[in-house]
Motif scaffolding. Structure first.
Motif, short mmCIF file in Angstrom:
data_model
loop_
_atom_site.label_atom_id
_atom_site.label_comp_id
_atom_site.label_asym_id
_atom_site.label_seq_id
_atom_site.Cartn_x
_atom_site.Cartn_y
_atom_site.Cartn_z
N LEU A 1 0.83 -1.21 0.00
CA LEU A 1 0.00 0.00 0.00
C LEU A 1 0.87 1.26 0.00
O LEU A 1 0.53 2.25 -0.65
N LYS A 2 2.00 1.17 0.69
CA LYS A 2 2.92 2.32 0.68
C LYS A 2 3.47 2.55 -0.73
O LYS A 2 3.62 3.68 -1.18
N PHE A 3 3.76 1.42 -1.40
CA PHE A 3 4.28 1.49 -2.77
C PHE A 3 3.27 2.22 -3.67
O PHE A 3 3.64 3.08 -4.49
N ILE A 4 2.00 1.88 -3.48
CA ILE A 4 0.95 2.51 -4.30
C ILE A 4 0.84 3.99 -3.96
O ILE A 4 0.72 4.85 -4.84
N LYS A 5 0.90 4.27 -2.67
CA LYS A 5 0.76 5.65 -2.21
C LYS A 5 1.88 6.52 -2.80
O LYS A 5 1.65 7.69 -3.15
N LEU B 1 -4.59 -11.76 -9.28
CA LEU B 1 -4.13 -11.42 -7.93
C LEU B 1 -4.57 -10.00 -7.57
O LEU B 1 -5.08 -9.75 -6.48
N MET B 2 -4.39 -9.08 -8.50
CA MET B 2 -4.76 -7.68 -8.23
C MET B 2 -6.25 -7.55 -7.96
O MET B 2 -6.67 -6.81 -7.06
N VAL B 3 -7.05 -8.28 -8.74
CA VAL B 3 -8.50 -8.19 -8.57
C VAL B 3 -8.93 -8.85 -7.26
O VAL B 3 -9.76 -8.33 -6.53
N LYS B 4 -8.33 -9.98 -6.94
CA LYS B 4 -8.76 -10.70 -5.72
C LYS B 4 -8.30 -9.97 -4.45
O LYS B 4 -8.90 -10.07 -3.40
N LEU B 5 -7.18 -9.23 -4.59
CA LEU B 5 -6.73 -8.41 -3.45
C LEU B 5 -7.64 -7.20 -3.27
O LEU B 5 -7.85 -6.74 -2.16
N GLY B 6 -8.16 -6.68 -4.38
CA GLY B 6 -8.93 -5.45 -4.34
C GLY B 6 -8.19 -4.27 -4.96
O GLY B 6 -8.71 -3.17 -5.03
N LEU B 7 -6.94 -4.50 -5.43
CA LEU B 7 -6.17 -3.41 -6.06
C LEU B 7 -6.90 -2.87 -7.28
O LEU B 7 -6.80 -1.70 -7.62
N GLY C 1 -9.73 4.44 -3.93
CA GLY C 1 -8.50 4.14 -3.21
C GLY C 1 -8.63 3.03 -2.18
O GLY C 1 -7.75 2.86 -1.34
N ASN C 2 -9.74 2.29 -2.21
CA ASN C 2 -9.84 1.14 -1.29
C ASN C 2 -9.23 -0.08 -1.98
O ASN C 2 -9.87 -0.73 -2.80
N TYR C 3 -7.99 -0.39 -1.63
CA TYR C 3 -7.25 -1.41 -2.37
C TYR C 3 -7.26 -2.79 -1.71
O TYR C 3 -6.58 -3.68 -2.17
#
Lengths: 274, 993
Positions: free
Chosen positions: A93-97, A111-117, A123-125
């Motif tokens: 999340l820090k990386f995204i921020k 993986l991105m979809v199942k995580l919520g990214l 911004g709810n990842y």
């Protein structure tokens, strides 16, 4: 001075496209293109902090045994980084921020979809709001597909692209959002980056041009910033004309069409926009 | 405690697996089910709170967008029959393992010291007018394999919709104390010795049992044994170890036997087919190549090694997994592919795997007759094997690039499942040649990867027998590609860090074989079986030693590096365990704790098996020659031929394999204007920075064995080589692998025609020698599987003698590679190579129910010249398309060239160089070897003809834009005029599952 492009290509636990994805980053001009095993992140030997372009390659995380990338997402959410008093997800999340780019292909997209990214609305990842599930055909398939790019998309990876041809190699690529509202948000914000289409660019729900029966023929989506992007087809599988299934009978440019995705990422990171 | 978590799709979400299952029930069993829905069931053993179960269910176990879950409550509704299928105790449950790991990670520290286990099962909810008997049939004939799975059929009236089904844990229960049986063989008579061999599934014959007796009677041996607490008794550990090491599967006793061969005129004594013909031919070829010899390691390691360039070596191996696939097609084939992966992986210092190949031999999936007991329907075998290879290859991230499926009714007795894998390794690793193994006394024995269970016990000895009533359940294993992928990721890292000295895989024979073979490098070993990690308690020492549980490698590690090795394993989440050390004691010394349970001289273990003495007698069979006249409508005949199982498209299978992962795909299995033409060979680029490529192809033609296995073999070798030539391989850099699948060739009551079958084997070997030396294509590795028979009651089915010849070679620049599809209208069509009326064993004769006698004969001297000339033309860029003529002959090759290119062809048969009885149908469908259909641009004609000067190469027509395949016959009249769309549809229809 232009930014350095430090690409990390994450592997381990069943990922298998790391080599060609790293090669794509290299050809696109990334300054670093490190293949990193997830155990190196979990032991704090490598930090996402040192990179600005995270590649999540295709494969079968944990065999996709609980549904594609489900166990992989579970690991990202619940695994601690040893000796760092931090969870892996916090580092992500820090990386995204910080504005880092993330490209997920196939299993990486799952993986991105199942995580919520992705789509990661508002911004709810870490809340899953869509899924990628079994193809309507009920089978894994390797076939090349045409993709129409959405020019209105904020995606930084697809800039300048119109119609591309990449292979899909998956059994679970049918995109389904949790609700009609979610779908509307995705569409209204132009988060759809690629749709399956025919050779002329007409979007289609017809099999096999649309290989999985995906909602609105969706093949790839991004988040609102355009910096997080996932797609089912494999751009890293088309880096040279000889990868094209008909290269012995068609006039093609030396460079494969898949390279553009990585070149866009590199150009974006080097630019002032980043 | 045991809990059940059920997961089902929400309403309105498509249940693709349910739909597929419905299709299979209706298609395969012809039963009128209206709907099938599926529910995944996780049975959790342990002590979890309701809250924790809920977190597990809504977390890793279900997808909130499309699925719903229930904890300890049923989700099943609206069905007529509920069938639940789960594994039997001890069978590998990959999904259960992943679920356990996910829940453990999810609950983290709060789990404390509570242990959990997860077992998976699946419910199929059937609705429609099917009876209980039908539902039972669906369960046992389609959904469950009773050998490894249990199933429950519940009617809607019997189902408790409140409580659902109870949670049942399929745990291995027998917890026997470790016990070593002592058997005194020294005073037993022949009958008693054979009885022990049979009852213990040792597959040892009397002479071999007697050799063992002799060893235990030797006073010097007994004296040595007494010193470590044993005596003249054989322990069960030793007996099992000897049976495994001496098995046909591991020792190739038939290939190493002394054979007296007669063929009417001559008598020959052959001391080992393997040494004489296979090793012998390779030695001759290597000598002839001199400095240009590219072989690095042949016949000594798990796979053959050749040079790729100065920086890299290529490693290739093909295995068979026939017997397990007959019993459990999915598990057998899956294990076949992940098993052969470990061969190149365990060669030298270890190779990175770059592609898989697969060749299957089945009976017709449309088989209608009643099946003998214990034989699964060929369609079920087809589906299961296909899926097993799909999961094994795709999940391992190794592209499946080349293969074929061959059909013959006799493969009902045993399907043949050939799986191949190639790898690449740096020529030197940390300064040492990568293809060599070295082990020093004192090196530590470490086993890594999966754990040991009862799976696969007696695999090696079982595959050395025919399929019979008592074939063991435990012989079946189920591979886990992800455990293996994690292990190979770890070991490649350890290899590059120089953390081990040697490695080998645990395949047939388990630790007994892997450590036993590695111990020959140092001269002995000492190993403690009680240290080995087990899947569950209750294994006997002998079971630990010979278990073929999958995903394990054995390593020799410098004692100074053990710490680092184990540390890296732990970090990468791979199990690694020290089991003992390599020695130079000359003994295979196995302990269980402090107690010695096996103590055998290395020399006796590896060299003590007596050489078999066998007889072979050849008399060429005489078949009826056909009497049918040429059909009036040859267009119709061509359409029928294109729909024959051995000719038709295999695309539905090919598409389900990932053939592009790793990014180096150059020539794919399907090519042409619509990506649906059949390519002759695969080309991959293993190093993405370079344009040097690897070519892989194969040849297989079991039908010709009905006439003469010598020519069957010659044709298989020629087919493999010419497929590779067709895409542009460098003929001087091409190596082969021989994989024999034979029926039992040892004369006995069970096999009264053993002398003949052995003569077929001898002749096949003679052809290997003759043709590999003629082509300069050395065998670098191979395998034989000699007991492909079915024998229950009065029914005996033997497979036709079948040789798969696989080739691996180099193409210097992949940009020169050629595909088989016609490219442009007006291009000229050539036939290369002479056509003769060689239709014996052909598909055309098969279509008419006859075999005939004129089998295709390969003229290697002419062929090699033609191949070299064609290679030059390809490298010069003069060849637009090139397709080999094989099953179905010229007509099929022309049709494929045309429809793959989306173009028509206009052909004149009169111009085809032909020798023999003048019939249009013979010229069209003859399967004479060493031929190609080539198209070239008209501007290149002069250059092309110059390069092909002196070869049989003739212009026979041109490419057209009208979409018609038009062929005029010997009389000058048009004999075929068909739309390419129609031809393609006929070719695609049969196996479009």
């Amino acid at each position: 001075m232009a930014n350095k492009v430090n690409a990390i290509i994450l592997t381990g636990n069943g990922t298998n496209c790391e080599m060609e994805m790293a090669h794509a980053c290299k050809l696109a001009g990334a300054d670093r293109h490190d293949i990193v095993h997830i155990s190196e992140l979990l032991h704090g030997e490598k930090r996402l902090n040192d990179y600005n372009f995270l590649n999540l390659p295709g494969g079968f995380l944990d065999g996709d045994d609980l549904g594609s990338a489900k166990a992989g997402a579970n690991r990202f959410l619940h695994a601690p980084i040893s000796g760092a008093n931090e969870m892996l997800i916090e580092e992500l999340l820090k990386f995204i921020k910080r504005g880092g780019l993330i490209l997920g292909v196939c299993n990486g997209f799952q993986l991105m979809v199942k995580l919520g990214l992705l789509p990661g609305m508002n911004g709810n990842y870490t809340k899953q709001t869509s899924t990628l599930t079994f193809n309507d055909s009920g089978r894994f398939e390797d076939r090349w597909v045409y993709l129409k790019a959405n020019k209105q998309s904020p995606c930084v990876f697809s800039r300048g692209l119109e119609l591309v041809y990449y292979p899909v190699r998956h059994g679970e690529g049918k995109f389904i959002p949790e609700s009609a509202t979610m779908l509307a948000q995705i569409e209204n914000n132009n988060l759809v980056v690629f749709r399956y289409c025919d050779a002329k660019g007409s979007v289609t729900m017809d099999y096999p041009l649309n290989p999985n029966g995906s909602t609105n023929a969706i093949a790839g989506i991004c988040n609102e910033t355009g910096r997080l992007f996932g797609m089912m087809p494999h751009p890293e599988a088309f880096l040279h004309r000889t990868n094209h299934p008909r290269w012995t009978r068609e006039d093609l440019t030396e460079e494969g069409q898949g390279l553009a995705i990585f070149q866009n990422a590199v150009a974006f990171i080097r630019s002032d926009e980043f | 405690m045991a809990y059940r978590i059920e997961v089902a799709f929400k309403k309105d979400i498509r249940d693709a697996l349910g739909e597929k299952t419905k299709k299979r029930i209706r298609g395969n069993l012809d039963l009128p089910v209206a709907n099938v829905a599926t529910i995944e069931v996780y049975t959790i053993e342990g002590n979890l709170t309701a809250e924790e179960l809920k977190r597990a269910a809504e977390g890793p176990l279900s997808d909130p967008v499309i699925q719903e879950y229930a904890v300890n409550l049923p989700l099943a509704k609206n069905f007529d029959w509920l069938i639940e299928v789960g594994f039997r105790p001890g069978v590998t449950d990959n999904v259960g393992k992943t679920a356990r790991e996910a829940i453990t990670l999810l609950l983290g520290e709060s789990l404390g010291n509570r242990k959990i286990n997860v077992y998976t099962s699946r419910q199929y909810l059937l609705s429609g007018p099917v009876s209980r008997t039908d539902a039972e049939r669906i369960a046992s004939d389609l959904l469950a394999n009773d050998l490894i799975e249990r199933h429950l059929v519940v009617g809607k009236d019997e189902f408790d919709f409140q409580k659902g089904l109870p949670a049942v844990i399929p745990q291995v229960t027998g917890k026997d104390k470790p016990r070593v049986e002592q058997i005194n063989l020294t005073n037993l008579d022949a009958a008693a010795l054979l009885k022990i061999s049979q009852e213990k599934l040792l597959a040892l014959n009397l002479e071999e049992m007697r050799a063992i007796v002799k060893y235990y009677r030797n006073p010097a041996v007994v004296k040595g044994r007494r010193k470590i607490g044993l005596n003249e008794n054989t322990t069960d550990v030793e007996l099992e170890c000897l049976a495994q090491t001496w098995s046909e599967h591991c020792k190739h006793k038939i290939f190493n036997s002394r054979i007296e061969y007669r063929d009417g005129r001559t008598k020959k004594i052959i001391n080992s087919l393997f040494k004489t013909f296979i090793k012998g031919s390779t030695a001759k070829i290597r000598k002839a190549k001199g400095k240009r010899d590219f072989c690095l390691s042949v016949f000594v390691d798990n796979a053959g090694v050749i040079k790729f360039n100065n920086k890299h070596n290529l490693v290739f191996k093909v295995e068979t997994h026939n017997s397990p696939s007959a019993l459990d097609p999915y598990g057998g084939a899956l294990t076949g592919i992940v098993g052969v992966n470990r061969d190149p992986f365990g060669t030298g210092l270890g190779a990175k795997l770059i592609f898989n190949t697969d060749v299957f031999c089945f009976a017709s999936p449309f088989h209608k007759k009643k099946l003998p007991p214990r034989i699964l329907h060929p369609r079920r075998i087809f589906d299961g094997v296909r899926e097993g290879v799909e999961h094994g290859g795709n999940k391992s991230g190794i592209p499946t690039v080349n293969g074929s499926i061959v059909f013959d009714e006799r493969f009902l007795g045993k399907p043949l499942v050939y799986c191949g894998t190639a790898g690449i390794m740096p020529a030197k690793i940390n300064g040492k040649p990568s293809h060599k193994k070295e082990i020093k006394p004192g090196d530590v024995i470490i086993m890594t990867g999966g754990r040991i269970g009862k799976d696969g016990i007696h695999g090696a000895t079982f595959s050395s027998e025919e399929l019979h009533e008592g074939s063991p359940v435990t012989a079946v294993q189920i591979g886990d590609p992800i455990t293996q992928k994690k292990m190979t990721d770890f070991l490649l890292k350890a290899r590059d860090m120089g953390l081990y000295r040697a490695l080998t895989d645990n395949g047939a024979g388990g630790l007994s074989s892997s450590v036993g073979e590695m111990a020959t490098y140092s001269g002995g070993c000492e190993m403690d079986l009680s240290l080995a990690p087990l899947k569950y308690a209750g294994l006997q020492p002998w079971e630990i030693l010979v278990s073929e549980a999958q995903e394990r490698m054995s390593l020799a590690v410098d004692p100074k590096k053990v710490g680092k090795f184990l540390e890296l394993a732990r970090k990468m989440d791979v199990e690694a365990t020290v089991l003992g050390k390599f020695t130079n004691s000359g003994k295979f010394h196995i302990r269980y704790g402090e107690k010695t349970v096996a103590y055998l001289d290395m020399g006796f273990l590896h060299e003590g098996v007596p050489q078999m003495k066998l007889f072979a007698s050849w008399k060429a069979p005489k078949h009826l020659e056909p009497t049918f006249s040429p059909p009036a409508d040859l267009g119709k005949a061509l359409i029928q031929m294109l729909g024959r199982l051995n000719i038709c498209s295999k695309e539905s299978v090919v598409r389900q394999y990932d053939h592009e992962v790793q990014g180096g795909s150059i020539i794919k299995p399907m090519v042409g204007a619509q990506n649906d033409g059949p390519s002759d060979a695969a080309v991959v680029r293993p190093v993405l920075d370079s344009f040097e490529g690897v070519v892989v192809a194969h040849g297989i033609c079991p039908r010709y064995s009905d006439i003469d296995a010598y020519h069957m073999t010659a044709c298989a070798i020629d087919e493999a080589v010419r497929n590779a030539v067709a895409v542009g391989v460098d003929l001087d850099h091409l190596a082969g692998l021989d994989n024999f699948c034979w029926c039992d060739p040892v004369q006995s009551d069970k096999t009264p025609d053993g002398h003949f079958k052995l003569a077929q084997l001898v002749r096949a070997n003679m052809a290997i020698y003759d043709y590999t030396t003629a082509y300069g294509v050395p065998c670098i590795s191979g395998k034989d599987s000699m007991k492909n028979d079915y024998s229950i009651g009065k029914t005996k089915i033997s497979v036709p003698p079948t040789l798969l010849y696989s080739v691996i070679g180099k193409i210097h620049d992949v940009r020169n590679a050629v595909t088989m599809d016609a490219k442009r209208p007006q291009d000229l069509v050539y036939i290369l190579g002479e056509t003769r009326d060689e239709l014996g064993g052909s598909e055309w004769f098969g279509q008419h129910g006859v075999i005939g006698n004129k089998v295709p004969r390969v003229d290697a001297k002419k062929a090699i010249k033609l191949y070299r000339a064609l290679g030059k033309a390809i490298r010069a860029g003069l060849v637009a398309s090139c397709h080999d003529c094989s099953d179905g002959g010229l007509a099929v090759a022309l049709a494929e060239t045309a429809f793959a290119g989306g173009l028509g062809l206009n052909i004149n048969l009169k111009n085809v160089p032909y020798r023999g009885k003048k019939r249009d149908d013979y010229i069209l469908f003859s399967e004479s070897a060493s031929r190609f259909v080539v198209t070239i641009h008209p501007k290149d004609q002069a250059k092309f003809e110059k390069l092909l000067a002196g070869q049989v190469a003739r212009e026979i027509g041109f490419v057209t834009s009208d979409g018609l395949l038009q062929i005029s016959g010997l009389s000058g009249k048009i004999i075929i005029k068909e739309k390419i769309g129609k031809l393609k549809a006929a070719w695609q229809a049969p196996l479009n599952f």
